[in-house]
Design a protein around this motif. Structure first.
Motif, PDB file in Angstrom:
ATOM      1  N   GLU A 114       0.822  -1.215   0.000  1.00  0.00           N
ATOM      2  CA  GLU A 114       0.000   0.000   0.000  1.00  0.00           C
ATOM      3  C   GLU A 114       0.852   1.259   0.000  1.00  0.00           C
ATOM      4  O   GLU A 114       0.565   2.221  -0.728  1.00  0.00           O
ATOM      5  N   VAL A 115       1.913   1.249   0.818  1.00  0.00           N
ATOM      6  CA  VAL A 115       2.823   2.408   0.839  1.00  0.00           C
ATOM      7  C   VAL A 115       3.496   2.580  -0.515  1.00  0.00           C
ATOM      8  O   VAL A 115       3.665   3.705  -1.015  1.00  0.00           O
ATOM      9  N   GLY A 116       3.888   1.468  -1.138  1.00  0.00           N
ATOM     10  CA  GLY A 116       4.511   1.544  -2.460  1.00  0.00           C
ATOM     11  C   GLY A 116       3.577   2.123  -3.507  1.00  0.00           C
ATOM     12  O   GLY A 116       3.974   2.951  -4.326  1.00  0.00           O
ATOM     13  N   LYS A 117       2.296   1.689  -3.478  1.00  0.00           N
ATOM     14  CA  LYS A 117       1.316   2.205  -4.426  1.00  0.00           C
ATOM     15  C   LYS A 117       1.099   3.701  -4.246  1.00  0.00           C
ATOM     16  O   LYS A 117       1.061   4.458  -5.229  1.00  0.00           O
ATOM     17  N   ARG A 118       0.982   4.127  -3.001  1.00  0.00           N
ATOM     18  CA  ARG A 118       0.749   5.561  -2.752  1.00  0.00           C
ATOM     19  C   ARG A 118       1.982   6.394  -3.091  1.00  0.00           C
ATOM     20  O   ARG A 118       1.858   7.501  -3.631  1.00  0.00           O
ATOM     21  N   THR A 119       3.153   5.842  -2.790  1.00  0.00           N
ATOM     22  CA  THR A 119       4.384   6.566  -3.119  1.00  0.00           C
ATOM     23  C   THR A 119       4.509   6.744  -4.629  1.00  0.00           C
ATOM     24  O   THR A 119       4.852   7.823  -5.118  1.00  0.00           O
ATOM     25  N   PHE A 120       4.214   5.677  -5.387  1.00  0.00           N
ATOM     26  CA  PHE A 120       4.277   5.756  -6.836  1.00  0.00           C
ATOM     27  C   PHE A 120       3.274   6.788  -7.365  1.00  0.00           C
ATOM     28  O   PHE A 120       3.601   7.592  -8.258  1.00  0.00           O
ATOM     29  N   SER A 121       2.059   6.787  -6.820  1.00  0.00           N
ATOM     30  CA  SER A 121       1.031   7.730  -7.267  1.00  0.00           C
ATOM     31  C   SER A 121       1.441   9.162  -6.965  1.00  0.00           C
ATOM     32  O   SER A 121       1.313  10.055  -7.821  1.00  0.00           O
ATOM     33  N   PHE A 122       1.967   9.385  -5.724  1.00  0.00           N
ATOM     34  CA  PHE A 122       2.393  10.737  -5.353  1.00  0.00           C
ATOM     35  C   PHE A 122       3.547  11.206  -6.240  1.00  0.00           C
ATOM     36  O   PHE A 122       3.566  12.357  -6.698  1.00  0.00           O
ATOM     37  N   MET A 123       4.524  10.334  -6.504  1.00  0.00           N
ATOM     38  CA  MET A 123       5.680  10.707  -7.320  1.00  0.00           C
ATOM     39  C   MET A 123       5.266  10.992  -8.762  1.00  0.00           C
ATOM     40  O   MET A 123       5.751  11.947  -9.381  1.00  0.00           O
ATOM     41  N   LEU A 124       4.363  10.143  -9.297  1.00  0.00           N
ATOM     42  CA  LEU A 124       3.903  10.358 -10.664  1.00  0.00           C
ATOM     43  C   LEU A 124       3.229  11.718 -10.800  1.00  0.00           C
ATOM     44  O   LEU A 124       3.526  12.486 -11.733  1.00  0.00           O
ATOM     45  N   ASP A 125       2.360  12.061  -9.878  1.00  0.00           N
ATOM     46  CA  ASP A 125       1.645  13.336  -9.960  1.00  0.00           C
ATOM     47  C   ASP A 125       2.569  14.513  -9.688  1.00  0.00           C
ATOM     48  O   ASP A 125       2.396  15.591 -10.262  1.00  0.00           O
ATOM     49  N   PHE A 126       3.577  14.299  -8.841  1.00  0.00           N
ATOM     50  CA  PHE A 126       4.567  15.358  -8.600  1.00  0.00           C
ATOM     51  C   PHE A 126       5.351  15.640  -9.881  1.00  0.00           C
ATOM     52  O   PHE A 126       5.576  16.805 -10.248  1.00  0.00           O
ATOM     53  N   ILE A 127       5.770  14.584 -10.571  1.00  0.00           N
ATOM     54  CA  ILE A 127       6.521  14.749 -11.820  1.00  0.00           C
ATOM     55  C   ILE A 127       5.651  15.434 -12.873  1.00  0.00           C
ATOM     56  O   ILE A 127       6.114  16.333 -13.591  1.00  0.00           O
ATOM     57  N   LEU A 128       4.386  15.025 -12.988  1.00  0.00           N
ATOM     58  CA  LEU A 128       3.484  15.665 -13.949  1.00  0.00           C
ATOM     59  C   LEU A 128       3.302  17.141 -13.626  1.00  0.00           C
ATOM     60  O   LEU A 128       3.274  17.995 -14.528  1.00  0.00           O
ATOM     61  N   TYR A 129       3.196  17.452 -12.331  1.00  0.00           N
ATOM     62  CA  TYR A 129       2.985  18.841 -11.908  1.00  0.00           C
ATOM     63  C   TYR A 129       4.212  19.701 -12.191  1.00  0.00           C
ATOM     64  O   TYR A 129       4.102  20.837 -12.660  1.00  0.00           O
TER      65      TYR A 129
END
Length: 343
Positions: A114-129
């Motif tokens: 779960e932590v890995g999934k959320r970390t990946f989602s947060f990083m992906l959206d940070f990079i897009l932003y």
């Protein structure tokens, strides 16, 4: 009048009455309304882009479609992920839902997943932003000028005013008027940016690089002046503008360079070639050059009488292809007709 985008510094009142040293000079009065919109911190280069309008349209459609695609991707991502982040925020505020992690009831493998999934989602959206979002924002919505507004107001023309603005190197350029070393480096950088081969091989949109940006708002202002008959488009033909504390706004006299006349003739020939290519007659250009090179290398030289004979031969060759050489040259290049080539 064009829009005012800057205020003159108080130092402008200390301008010297005498003229600046060569190769600098006072800018033409006709450009004063345009100059009043410029930022004194930057160096500007204007020139006329004579590439065919269809070619400019093809070049522009690539970043346009790319930014539309990025915008669509960001909107879809926002639509997809917003409910998920909203539930996480609600959970943090103390209202349990399916995103709430009850650590005491989970084993380490479940927590890690779960932590890995959320970390990946947060990083992906940070990079897009950070990396993707600025592209469409700057392309469509930048308040100080953007490509979308520029094209909407100017359209696509066979002759367009292009305005480039210096990047951060202008902060360390020094006193380019009085310091010989700084002047030499500055003129060298300008010569590279105004190379006839560069200007004739690349349309304005492709001239952005590590040293120069396009000033979208300035290009709209310049075009407005031309459309309102405040200045002829020729007034913007290869002008270099910079601000100096002692002299105020200056331009660089590009005609003082030892190769200026040769560069101008080369620029005209390139522009003529591009115009012939636009009407599927590029083969005429190369036949023209071949004739000039052949005739000029013959014994007896290439005197006035011989030049007149060759000029008639070239005009006849163009006439057979349905092109009046002199009129086509004036329409595509402007200025004095150079039928005897880049000699």
């Amino acid at each position: 009048m064009v829009r005012q985008r800057g205020q003159a510094k108080s130092g402008a009142s200390r301008k010297k009455d005498g003229g600046p040293p060569a190769p600098f000079k006072r800018p033409p009065e006709v450009l004063q309304p345009f100059i009043e919109t410029l930022d004194e911190k930057h160096v500007y280069i204007t020139h006329i882009d004579s590439h065919p309008s269809d070619f400019k349209r093809q070049i522009f459609i690539i970043p346009l479609l790319m930014n539309v695609a990025i915008t669509a991707l960001l909107i879809y991502r926002l639509y997809y992920v917003s409910p998920y982040y909203f539930k996480i925020v609600v959970s943090v505020l103390g209202y349990p839902n399916e995103t709430t992690m009850v650590v005491d009831e989970m084993d380490w493998s479940e927590i890690a997943v779960e932590v890995g999934k959320r970390t990946f989602s947060f990083m992906l959206d940070f990079i897009l932003y950070v990396f993707a979002l600025p592209w469409p924002v700057n392309f469509f919505f930048a308040l100080d000028g953007n490509p979308a507004v520029w094209r909407r107001k100017v359209g696509f023309r066979d002759r367009e005013v292009v305005v480039r603005r210096s990047k951060r190197w202008d902060e360390t350029k020094g006193d380019v008027v009085n310091d010989s070393t700084a002047k030499s480096l500055f003129i060298g950088r300008i010569n590279v940016a105004t190379s006839p081969m560069l200007l004739n091989e690349k349309t304005g949109y492709l001239l952005m690089n590590a040293d120069w940006d396009l000033d979208w708002a300035a290009m709209v202002d310049a075009t407005t002046m031309v459309d309102k008959k405040m200045a002829a488009i020729e007034a913007f033909k290869l002008v270099v503008l910079l601000y100096h504390e002692e002299y105020g706004w200056l331009c660089v006299d590009m005609k003082l360079g030892e190769n200026a006349q040769e560069d101008e003739r080369r620029r005209q020939v390139f522009a003529f070639r591009d115009a012939l290519a636009a009407v599927d007659k590029e083969d005429l250009f190369y036949r023209w050059i071949e004739i000039i090179q052949f005739e000029s290398s013959q014994p007896g030289g290439f005197g006035p009488e011989k030049q007149e004979q060759v000029a008639k031969q070239i005009r006849d060759m163009f006439d057979k292809q349905g092109i009046n050489f002199d009129e086509f040259w004036k329409e595509s290049v402007g200025g004095e007709v150079t039928i005897n080539g880049p000699m």
